[in-house]
Motif scaffolding. Structure first.
Motif, PDB file in Angstrom:
ATOM      1  N   LEU A  22       0.811  -1.218   0.000  1.00  0.00           N
ATOM      2  CA  LEU A  22       0.000   0.000   0.000  1.00  0.00           C
ATOM      3  C   LEU A  22       0.847   1.272   0.000  1.00  0.00           C
ATOM      4  CD1 LEU A  22      -2.852   1.213   0.218  1.00  0.00           C
ATOM      5  CD2 LEU A  22      -2.594   1.107   2.705  1.00  0.00           C
TER       6      LEU A  22
ATOM      7  N   THR B  37       6.613  -4.744   6.683  1.00  0.00           N
ATOM      8  CA  THR B  37       6.776  -6.092   6.106  1.00  0.00           C
ATOM      9  C   THR B  37       8.242  -6.523   6.076  1.00  0.00           C
ATOM     10  OG1 THR B  37       4.816  -5.745   4.740  1.00  0.00           O
ATOM     11  CG2 THR B  37       6.308  -7.492   4.040  1.00  0.00           C
TER      12      THR B  37
ATOM     13  N   THR C 194       6.056  -0.035  -4.764  1.00  0.00           N
ATOM     14  CA  THR C 194       5.040   0.643  -3.961  1.00  0.00           C
ATOM     15  C   THR C 194       5.202   2.148  -4.134  1.00  0.00           C
ATOM     16  OG1 THR C 194       5.302  -1.136  -2.350  1.00  0.00           O
ATOM     17  CG2 THR C 194       4.178   0.867  -1.594  1.00  0.00           C
TER      18      THR C 194
ATOM     19  N   VAL D  43      -2.156   1.230 -14.951  1.00  0.00           N
ATOM     20  CA  VAL D  43      -3.222   0.763 -14.066  1.00  0.00           C
ATOM     21  C   VAL D  43      -3.338  -0.742 -14.322  1.00  0.00           C
ATOM     22  CG1 VAL D  43      -4.478   2.953 -13.952  1.00  0.00           C
ATOM     23  CG2 VAL D  43      -4.959   1.363 -15.825  1.00  0.00           C
TER      24      VAL D  43
HETATM   25  N1  LIG Z   1      -3.959   0.179  -8.607  1.00  0.00           N
HETATM   26  C1  LIG Z   1      -3.409   1.060  -9.434  1.00  0.00           C
HETATM   27  O1  LIG Z   1      -4.028   1.522 -10.412  1.00  0.00           O
HETATM   28  C2  LIG Z   1      -1.989   1.492  -9.222  1.00  0.00           C
HETATM   29  C3  LIG Z   1      -1.317   2.185 -10.249  1.00  0.00           C
HETATM   30  C4  LIG Z   1       0.010   2.577 -10.066  1.00  0.00           C
HETATM   31  C5  LIG Z   1       0.624   2.317  -8.848  1.00  0.00           C
HETATM   32  N2  LIG Z   1      -0.057   1.658  -7.854  1.00  0.00           N
HETATM   33  C6  LIG Z   1       0.619   1.451  -6.578  1.00  0.00           C
HETATM   34  O2  LIG Z   1       0.762   0.070  -6.309  1.00  0.00           O
HETATM   35  C7  LIG Z   1       0.704  -0.146  -4.900  1.00  0.00           C
HETATM   36  C8  LIG Z   1      -0.349  -1.218  -4.619  1.00  0.00           C
HETATM   37  O3  LIG Z   1      -1.577  -0.759  -5.136  1.00  0.00           O
HETATM   38  P1  LIG Z   1      -2.859  -1.700  -5.154  1.00  0.00           P
HETATM   39  O4  LIG Z   1      -3.788  -1.114  -6.157  1.00  0.00           O
HETATM   40  O5  LIG Z   1      -2.448  -3.122  -5.272  1.00  0.00           O
HETATM   41  O6  LIG Z   1      -3.433  -1.410  -3.683  1.00  0.00           O
HETATM   42  P2  LIG Z   1      -4.468  -2.314  -2.858  1.00  0.00           P
HETATM   43  O7  LIG Z   1      -5.361  -3.054  -3.777  1.00  0.00           O
HETATM   44  O8  LIG Z   1      -5.082  -1.394  -1.851  1.00  0.00           O
HETATM   45  O9  LIG Z   1      -3.550  -3.382  -2.109  1.00  0.00           O
HETATM   46  C9  LIG Z   1      -2.724  -2.996  -1.050  1.00  0.00           C
HETATM   47  C10 LIG Z   1      -1.815  -4.140  -0.692  1.00  0.00           C
HETATM   48  O10 LIG Z   1      -0.980  -3.735   0.393  1.00  0.00           O
HETATM   49  C11 LIG Z   1      -1.128  -4.692   1.444  1.00  0.00           C
HETATM   50  N3  LIG Z   1      -0.948  -4.030   2.733  1.00  0.00           N
HETATM   51  C12 LIG Z   1      -1.547  -2.919   3.189  1.00  0.00           C
HETATM   52  N4  LIG Z   1      -1.084  -2.594   4.416  1.00  0.00           N
HETATM   53  C13 LIG Z   1      -0.173  -3.535   4.738  1.00  0.00           C
HETATM   54  C14 LIG Z   1       0.660  -3.747   5.859  1.00  0.00           C
HETATM   55  N5  LIG Z   1       0.652  -2.908   6.900  1.00  0.00           N
HETATM   56  N6  LIG Z   1       1.515  -4.815   5.844  1.00  0.00           N
HETATM   57  C15 LIG Z   1       1.533  -5.652   4.779  1.00  0.00           C
HETATM   58  N7  LIG Z   1       0.761  -5.524   3.679  1.00  0.00           N
HETATM   59  C16 LIG Z   1      -0.066  -4.464   3.655  1.00  0.00           C
HETATM   60  C17 LIG Z   1      -2.520  -5.233   1.271  1.00  0.00           C
HETATM   61  O11 LIG Z   1      -2.627  -6.458   1.948  1.00  0.00           O
HETATM   62  P3  LIG Z   1      -4.046  -6.988   2.513  1.00  0.00           P
HETATM   63  O12 LIG Z   1      -4.657  -7.755   1.379  1.00  0.00           O
HETATM   64  O13 LIG Z   1      -3.663  -7.808   3.665  1.00  0.00           O
HETATM   65  O14 LIG Z   1      -4.856  -5.766   2.904  1.00  0.00           O
HETATM   66  C18 LIG Z   1      -2.560  -5.396  -0.247  1.00  0.00           C
HETATM   67  O15 LIG Z   1      -1.835  -6.520  -0.661  1.00  0.00           O
HETATM   68  C19 LIG Z   1       0.352   1.204  -4.255  1.00  0.00           C
HETATM   69  O16 LIG Z   1       1.511   1.819  -3.749  1.00  0.00           O
HETATM   70  C20 LIG Z   1      -0.203   1.997  -5.418  1.00  0.00           C
HETATM   71  O17 LIG Z   1      -0.032   3.406  -5.259  1.00  0.00           O
HETATM   72  C21 LIG Z   1      -1.342   1.236  -8.017  1.00  0.00           C
END
Ligand SMILES: NC(=O)c1ccc[n+]([C@@H]2O[C@H](COP(=O)([O-])OP(=O)(O)OC[C@H]3O[C@@H](n4cnc5c(N)ncnc54)[C@H](OP(=O)(O)O)[C@@H]3O)[C@@H](O)[C@H]2O)c1
Length: 275
Positions: free
Chosen positions: A70, A78, A95, A124
């Protein structure tokens, strides 16, 4: 570093992490996944991934560790208990975070002997693995050269410098440019809607072709100073911006949506005042 590139430990199976891991699996990489909340690896396991019960087990099974969590706090939480397992092996952090967070993370990891590459995903989940995706990396060039071919299936790898903060810097700056364009497009559509225009026809026949023609000019002439290029008539531009702001006020569009116009007007007035 003795890296068998196809063995990847992947930490984090959110919307983005799951898509990245699946894309790497489909490209023939050997992937061991871990997620804080169990039960999210089902489809990946069905495609051949191994699921680890803790981060250390995943890291031990890979020659390269990729984190997509996140935020910075979740990455530190982690990794803190598994720094010994990580030492020596390279870590790529995909991240999102701030520039300072990336630099401090790099220092922290360096202090524990972890070779580190910072990343920023310009995609995305829907575009991961397509021509539209690119991933910014910063950190040691030799590490990038070894890691880039391994991770290239998720998006075109683009190294932006040794400074570990630069991947975040370019990522955040590029997103800022995108949100600026998106705010401008939202404002344009709100204006047309408020005055009773045909929004769909406007988007299709006027806005999109206009923005496509202007994009190279906008990107090419973006400027760090408050001056405007010499060939601009700043007084004419300022009057034009005042007309746009008046049109927006007359249409009752919230002032917050025209912030980009006010910023441009401020810039033109500064240029006029500076002669
Ligand atoms: N989605 C997009 O369009 C996009 C685009 C570009 C960049 N990103 C970047 O990619 C990263 C991930 O995005 P996402 O879309 O996959 O977000 P997400 O769907 O909200 O997933 C967040 C992830 O982080 C884990 N997490 C959260 N808090 C944690 C903690 N304290 N310890 C260990 N694990 C933890 C969550 O695990 P749980 O399942 O246990 O909650 C989940 O695996 C972010 O930094 C985001 O800015 C995303």
């Amino acid at each position: 570093m003795d890296m068998k590139p196809e063995r990847i430990a992947f930490l984090g199976l959110g919307a983005m992490g799951r898509t990245l891991a699946r894309t790497l699996l489909e490209a023939g990489r050997e992937v061991t996944v871990w997620n804080r909340t169990p039960g999210k690896a089902g489809d990946l396991v069905a495609r051949g991934a191994r699921e680890a019960s803790d981060p250390g087990e995943a890291i031990d099974a890979g020659d390269l560790t990729v984190a997509c969590l996140l935020d910075d706090a979740s990455v530190r939480e982690t990794l803190a208990p598994v720094l010994r397992e990580l030492s020596g092996g390279p870590l790529v952090n995909l991240t999102s975070g701030s520039v300072r967070q990336a630099r401090e993370l790099a220092r922290w990891l360096d202090g524990h002997g972890v070779r580190f590459l910072a990343g920023g995903i310009l995609a995305v989940p829907q575009t991961v693995g397509t021509e539209a995706a690119s991933v910014l990396y910063s950190g040691p060039r030799d590490l990038f050269d070894r890691v880039a071919p391994v991770l290239s299936p998720v998006g075109r790898p683009h190294w932006v410098g040794e400074d570990p903060g630069f991947a975040s810097l370019y990522d955040m700056a590029a997103l800022s440019g995108m949100y600026g364009m998106s705010a401008g497009a939202d404002h344009a559509v709100a204006l047309v809607h408020a005055e009773g225009g045909d929004v769909e026809a406007f988007k299709r026949d006027v806005l999109r072709p206009w923005m496509e023609r202007m994009l190279p000019i906008i990107a090419g002439e973006a400027d760090v100073s408050v001056s405007v290029p010499e060939e601009y008539n700043a007084a004419m531009q300022a009057t034009g911006l005042e007309n746009m702001i008046s049109t927006s006020e007359e249409a009752g569009v919230p002032a917050e949506l025209s912030g980009h116009l006010r910023a441009s007007l401020w810039r033109m007035r500064r240029a006029i005042a500076a002669g």
